[in-house]
Write a protein that holds these residues in place. Structure first.
Motif, PDB file in Angstrom:
ATOM      1  N   GLY A   1       0.810  -1.206   0.000  1.00 13.05           N
ATOM      2  CA  GLY A   1       0.000   0.000   0.000  1.00 13.05           C
ATOM      3  C   GLY A   1       0.847   1.261   0.000  1.00 13.05           C
ATOM      4  N   PHE A   2       0.187   2.390   0.249  1.00 10.68           N
ATOM      5  CA  PHE A   2       0.861   3.685   0.232  1.00 10.68           C
ATOM      6  C   PHE A   2       1.177   4.223   1.625  1.00 10.68           C
ATOM      7  CE2 PHE A   2      -1.719   3.937  -3.766  1.00 10.68           C
ATOM      8  CZ  PHE A   2      -0.644   3.857  -4.635  1.00 10.68           C
ATOM      9  N   GLY A   3       0.856   3.495   2.651  1.00  4.72           N
ATOM     10  CA  GLY A   3       1.116   3.992   3.989  1.00  4.72           C
ATOM     11  C   GLY A   3      -0.128   4.590   4.617  1.00  4.72           C
ATOM     12  N   ASP A   4       0.059   5.195   5.778  1.00  6.61           N
ATOM     13  CA  ASP A   4      -1.041   5.761   6.537  1.00  6.61           C
ATOM     14  C   ASP A   4      -1.574   7.008   5.832  1.00  6.61           C
ATOM     15  OD1 ASP A   4      -2.867   6.541   8.377  1.00  6.61           O
ATOM     16  OD2 ASP A   4      -1.458   6.845  10.025  1.00  6.61           O
ATOM     17  N   PRO A   5      -2.850   7.029   5.418  1.00  4.02           N
ATOM     18  CA  PRO A   5      -3.365   8.230   4.736  1.00  4.02           C
ATOM     19  C   PRO A   5      -3.453   9.445   5.650  1.00  4.02           C
ATOM     20  CG  PRO A   5      -5.118   6.639   5.125  1.00  4.02           C
ATOM     21  CD  PRO A   5      -3.843   5.959   5.480  1.00  4.02           C
ATOM     22  N   ALA A   6      -3.629   9.251   6.963  1.00  6.42           N
ATOM     23  CA  ALA A   6      -3.687  10.393   7.879  1.00  6.42           C
ATOM     24  C   ALA A   6      -2.356  11.125   7.930  1.00  6.42           C
ATOM     25  CB  ALA A   6      -4.102   9.922   9.267  1.00  6.42           C
ATOM     26  N   LYS A   7      -1.256  10.373   7.981  1.00  9.32           N
ATOM     27  CA  LYS A   7       0.062  11.017   7.971  1.00  9.32           C
ATOM     28  C   LYS A   7       0.332  11.682   6.632  1.00  9.32           C
ATOM     29  CE  LYS A   7       2.095   7.810  11.334  1.00  9.32           C
ATOM     30  NZ  LYS A   7       3.161   6.812  11.595  1.00  9.32           N
ATOM     31  N   ALA A   8      -0.104  11.042   5.566  1.00  7.21           N
ATOM     32  CA  ALA A   8       0.077  11.660   4.248  1.00  7.21           C
ATOM     33  C   ALA A   8      -0.715  12.952   4.140  1.00  7.21           C
ATOM     34  CB  ALA A   8      -0.347  10.680   3.155  1.00  7.21           C
ATOM     35  N   LEU A   9      -1.920  12.987   4.719  1.00  2.00           N
ATOM     36  CA  LEU A   9      -2.727  14.197   4.697  1.00  2.00           C
ATOM     37  C   LEU A   9      -2.070  15.317   5.488  1.00  2.00           C
ATOM     38  CD1 LEU A   9      -5.349  15.671   3.972  1.00  2.00           C
ATOM     39  CD2 LEU A   9      -6.388  14.639   6.005  1.00  2.00           C
ATOM     40  N   ASP A  10      -1.506  14.991   6.652  1.00  4.61           N
ATOM     41  CA  ASP A  10      -0.828  16.015   7.449  1.00  4.61           C
ATOM     42  C   ASP A  10       0.390  16.575   6.719  1.00  4.61           C
ATOM     43  OD1 ASP A  10      -2.657  15.747   9.504  1.00  4.61           O
ATOM     44  OD2 ASP A  10      -1.473  14.226  10.557  1.00  4.61           O
ATOM     45  N   SER A  11       1.168  15.708   6.109  1.00  7.01           N
ATOM     46  CA  SER A  11       2.337  16.177   5.360  1.00  7.01           C
ATOM     47  C   SER A  11       1.922  17.020   4.161  1.00  7.01           C
ATOM     48  CB  SER A  11       3.176  14.981   4.901  1.00  7.01           C
ATOM     49  OG  SER A  11       3.624  14.220   5.999  1.00  7.01           O
ATOM     50  N   PHE A  12       0.873  16.579   3.468  1.00  5.12           N
ATOM     51  CA  PHE A  12       0.402  17.331   2.315  1.00  5.12           C
ATOM     52  C   PHE A  12      -0.110  18.713   2.726  1.00  5.12           C
ATOM     53  CE2 PHE A  12      -3.230  18.399  -0.495  1.00  5.12           C
ATOM     54  CZ  PHE A  12      -2.532  18.613  -1.666  1.00  5.12           C
ATOM     55  N   PHE A  13      -0.824  18.785   3.819  1.00  2.00           N
ATOM     56  CA  PHE A  13      -1.334  20.076   4.278  1.00  2.00           C
ATOM     57  C   PHE A  13      -0.185  21.017   4.650  1.00  2.00           C
ATOM     58  CE2 PHE A  13      -3.278  23.154   7.048  1.00  2.00           C
ATOM     59  CZ  PHE A  13      -4.531  23.348   6.502  1.00  2.00           C
ATOM     60  N   GLU A  14       0.829  20.466   5.289  1.00  2.48           N
ATOM     61  CA  GLU A  14       1.944  21.309   5.714  1.00  2.48           C
ATOM     62  C   GLU A  14       2.806  21.756   4.550  1.00  2.48           C
ATOM     63  OE1 GLU A  14       5.749  21.107   8.829  1.00  2.48           O
ATOM     64  OE2 GLU A  14       4.300  19.451   8.703  1.00  2.48           O
ATOM     65  N   LEU A  15       3.004  20.889   3.576  1.00  2.00           N
ATOM     66  CA  LEU A  15       3.907  21.198   2.471  1.00  2.00           C
ATOM     67  C   LEU A  15       3.226  21.938   1.318  1.00  2.00           C
ATOM     68  CD1 LEU A  15       5.909  17.845   2.275  1.00  2.00           C
ATOM     69  CD2 LEU A  15       6.626  19.998   3.328  1.00  2.00           C
ATOM     70  N   GLU A  16       1.906  21.785   1.162  1.00  2.00           N
ATOM     71  CA  GLU A  16       1.226  22.368   0.008  1.00  2.00           C
ATOM     72  C   GLU A  16       0.154  23.389   0.389  1.00  2.00           C
ATOM     73  OE1 GLU A  16       1.727  22.129  -3.288  1.00  2.00           O
ATOM     74  OE2 GLU A  16       3.542  21.019  -2.812  1.00  2.00           O
ATOM     75  N   ILE A  17      -0.711  23.033   1.325  1.00  2.00           N
ATOM     76  CA  ILE A  17      -1.838  23.911   1.635  1.00  2.00           C
ATOM     77  C   ILE A  17      -1.382  25.145   2.405  1.00  2.00           C
ATOM     78  CG2 ILE A  17      -4.108  24.032   2.710  1.00  2.00           C
ATOM     79  CD1 ILE A  17      -3.892  22.241   0.227  1.00  2.00           C
ATOM     80  N   LEU A  18      -0.503  24.994   3.361  1.00  2.00           N
ATOM     81  CA  LEU A  18      -0.027  26.155   4.116  1.00  2.00           C
ATOM     82  C   LEU A  18       0.692  27.169   3.220  1.00  2.00           C
ATOM     83  CD1 LEU A  18       1.198  24.643   7.516  1.00  2.00           C
ATOM     84  CD2 LEU A  18      -0.863  25.985   7.045  1.00  2.00           C
ATOM     85  N   PRO A  19       1.598  26.751   2.324  1.00  2.00           N
ATOM     86  CA  PRO A  19       2.180  27.744   1.406  1.00  2.00           C
ATOM     87  C   PRO A  19       1.152  28.417   0.513  1.00  2.00           C
ATOM     88  CG  PRO A  19       3.539  25.777   1.465  1.00  2.00           C
ATOM     89  CD  PRO A  19       2.295  25.451   2.219  1.00  2.00           C
ATOM     90  N   LEU A  20       0.111  27.675   0.093  1.00  2.00           N
ATOM     91  CA  LEU A  20      -0.934  28.299  -0.706  1.00  2.00           C
ATOM     92  C   LEU A  20      -1.747  29.292   0.113  1.00  2.00           C
ATOM     93  CD1 LEU A  20      -2.257  25.295  -2.848  1.00  2.00           C
ATOM     94  CD2 LEU A  20      -1.031  27.317  -3.666  1.00  2.00           C
ATOM     95  N   GLN A  21      -1.935  29.014   1.384  1.00  2.00           N
ATOM     96  CA  GLN A  21      -2.621  29.976   2.239  1.00  2.00           C
ATOM     97  C   GLN A  21      -1.849  31.288   2.330  1.00  2.00           C
ATOM     98  OE1 GLN A  21      -3.265  28.093   6.036  1.00  2.00           O
ATOM     99  NE2 GLN A  21      -5.034  26.914   5.335  1.00  2.00           N
TER     100      GLN A  21
END
Length: 350
Positions: free
Chosen positions: A305-325
Motif C-alpha cells: 500500500g501507500f502507507g497511513d493516509p492520515a500522515k500523508a494528509l498532514d504532510s500534504f497540508f503542511e507542504l502544500e496547503i499552508l504555502p498556498l494559504q
C-alpha cells in the motif's frame, strides 16, 4: 505542314534524364529501399521563443504568454490532473474563515483560477461613499492586465472589452522566470503527460467503438474444402460490429494438429502499452501537483500500500496547503484590511 518541336516541361525532362533505353535486368523499381527519419524533435520547440520575448500588448492590455483558453480546456484532460486541483481547492476553501468581505464561494473560485491559470483576480465592490462592501471573484480567463500601471480589462470576447475602474482589481500571480506581467501554473511541465493520458483513453474508446476487435490472424494449413473456408471467412466477418465478442467453433474431421493457428497481432501489445502509458502519465501528473496518491483514491499495485493516509494528509497540508494559504494572505496587504483569514487546523494523525 511540319510542326515546330515543343519544349519539354520539367516533369518530362526529369523522366527523359533516365535515358530512353531500359536495360532488361533493370530491377530498380522492385529493389528494397531503406531510409531513416532522423532524430525526434518536439513539435512545440518553437515555443521557446516566448522565453526571449515579453508579453505583447495592443496598446491597451497585455496578452498572456500561454493560451488561457487552452489551460481551461486542459483542466479536464486527465482525471488525476483535475482531481488534484479540486482537492487543493476544497481543502483551502474548507480552511477559510469567511469574513464580511470574502465569502467561501468567491474564495473557492479564486483558488481554482490560481491553480489552473496561475493568476487570480478579485474586484472591489464599493458603496456610494467609496468603502468596500465585498470582494467578488473575477474570472482569470477573461481578465487582462492593462498597459497603464494599475489598470485591468475585462475581455470576454471580440469587441466586448471593458476597462475596470482604476484601483478596484487586485491580482495574485504564480511567479514566472521570464516575465512579471502574468503568472503561470506550476503543472506546465506535466501538461504533455496529462494530454497523453487523454489521448490514450480516447484511442482506447475508439478501438472499442469501431467494432474491429479481431486483432489476430487465423492461420489455416490443413486440408479444408472450399465450403469450409467460406464458412470460416463468413464467421470472421460477423465478428465485427455489435455483439462482436463471440466465440467461433471450428470442426475439422481428420484434421492434423496445429492445422489452425490463431496469431494475435495487436490486442496483447496494445493492452500492455495502454496500461503503461496510463500509469506513467498518472505518476507525472501527481509529481507535478505533489499530491499523495492515496488522497486521490488510487489503488496501490503492491500489497504494502501507500502507507497511513492520515500522515500523508498532514504532510500534504503542511507542504502544500499552508504555502498556498500564504499566497492568498497577500490580499490583506494589498487591500489594507483582513479580508482573508484561515482557521487553525487539527492534525489528523493526532
Amino acid at each position: 505542314m511540319s510542326k515546330r518541336a515543343r519544349r519539354m516541361n520539367r516533369r518530362e525532362s526529369a523522366a527523359a534524364s533516365q535515358g530512353a533505353i531500359v536495360a532488361a535486368n533493370d530491377n530498380r523499381s522492385e529493389a528494397v529501399e531503406a531510409f531513416t527519419f532522423g532524430d525526434p524533435e518536439p513539435v512545440l520547440s518553437r515555443a521557446t521563443m516566448l522565453d526571449m520575448l515579453e508579453c505583447w500588448h495592443n496598446q491597451r492590455w497585455y496578452e498572456p504568454p500561454v493560451s488561457l483558453d487552452g489551460l481551461a480546456r486542459a483542466f479536464r484532460a486527465s482525471p488525476h490532473h483535475s482531481s488534484a486541483i479540486i482537492l487543493k481547492r476544497n481543502m483551502l476553501a474548507a480552511s477559510l474563515e469567511p469574513t464580511a468581505w470574502m465569502s467561501r464561494k468567491a474564495f473557492a473560485g479564486l483558488v481554482q483560477d490560481y491553480l489552473v491559470m496561475g493568476n487570480a483576480y478579485v474586484q472591489e465592490v464599493r458603496n456610494r461613499l467609496g468603502d468596500v462592501m465585498r470582494l467578488d471573484h473575477c474570472l482569470a480567463k477573461y481578465t487582462r492586465r492593462g498597459v497603464t500601471p494599475g489598470s485591468f480589462w475585462w475581455v470576454p470576447g471580440y469587441r466586448n472589452e471593458v476597462e475596470f475602474d482604476a484601483g478596484t482589481i487586485h491580482q495574485l500571480m504564480a511567479p514566472d522566470i521570464n516575465q512579471e506581467i502574468y503568472g503561470l501554473p506550476e503543472y506546465l511541465s506535466a501538461l504533455q503527460s496529462a494530454l497523453l493520458n487523454e489521448n490514450a483513453t480516447l484511442f482506447r474508446r475508439r478501438y472499442f467503438e469501431n467494432g474491429s476487435h479481431a486483432g489476430y490472424i487465423l492461420y489455416a494449413t490443413g486440408q479444408f474444402a472450399n465450403i469450409d473456408v467460406d464458412a470460416m471467412r463468413n464467421a470472421l466477418k460477423k465478428a465485427k460490429g455489435p455483439g462482436n465478442f463471440r466465440n467461433m467453433f471450428v470442426h475439422s474431421p481428420e484434421g492434423k494438429e496445429s492445422g489452425i493457428k490463431i496469431i494475435p497481432i495487436a490486442e496483447v501489445g496494445a493492452k500492455d502499452e495502454f496500461l503503461g502509458i496510463k500509469n506513467t502519465t498518472r505518476d507525472d501528473v501527481l509529481a507535478a501537483h505533489r499530491v499523495p496518491p492515496q488522497l486521490l483514491g488510487i489503488i496501490p499495485a503492491n500489497a504494502g500500500g501507500f502507507g497511513d493516509p492520515a500522515k500523508a494528509l498532514d504532510s500534504f497540508f503542511e507542504l502544500e496547503i499552508l504555502p498556498l494559504q500564504s499566497v492568498f494572505l497577500e490580499l490583506n496587504d494589498q487591500l489594507g484590511f483582513e479580508a482573508v483569514r484561515f482557521g487553525q487546523r487539527v492534525r489528523a494523525a493526532e
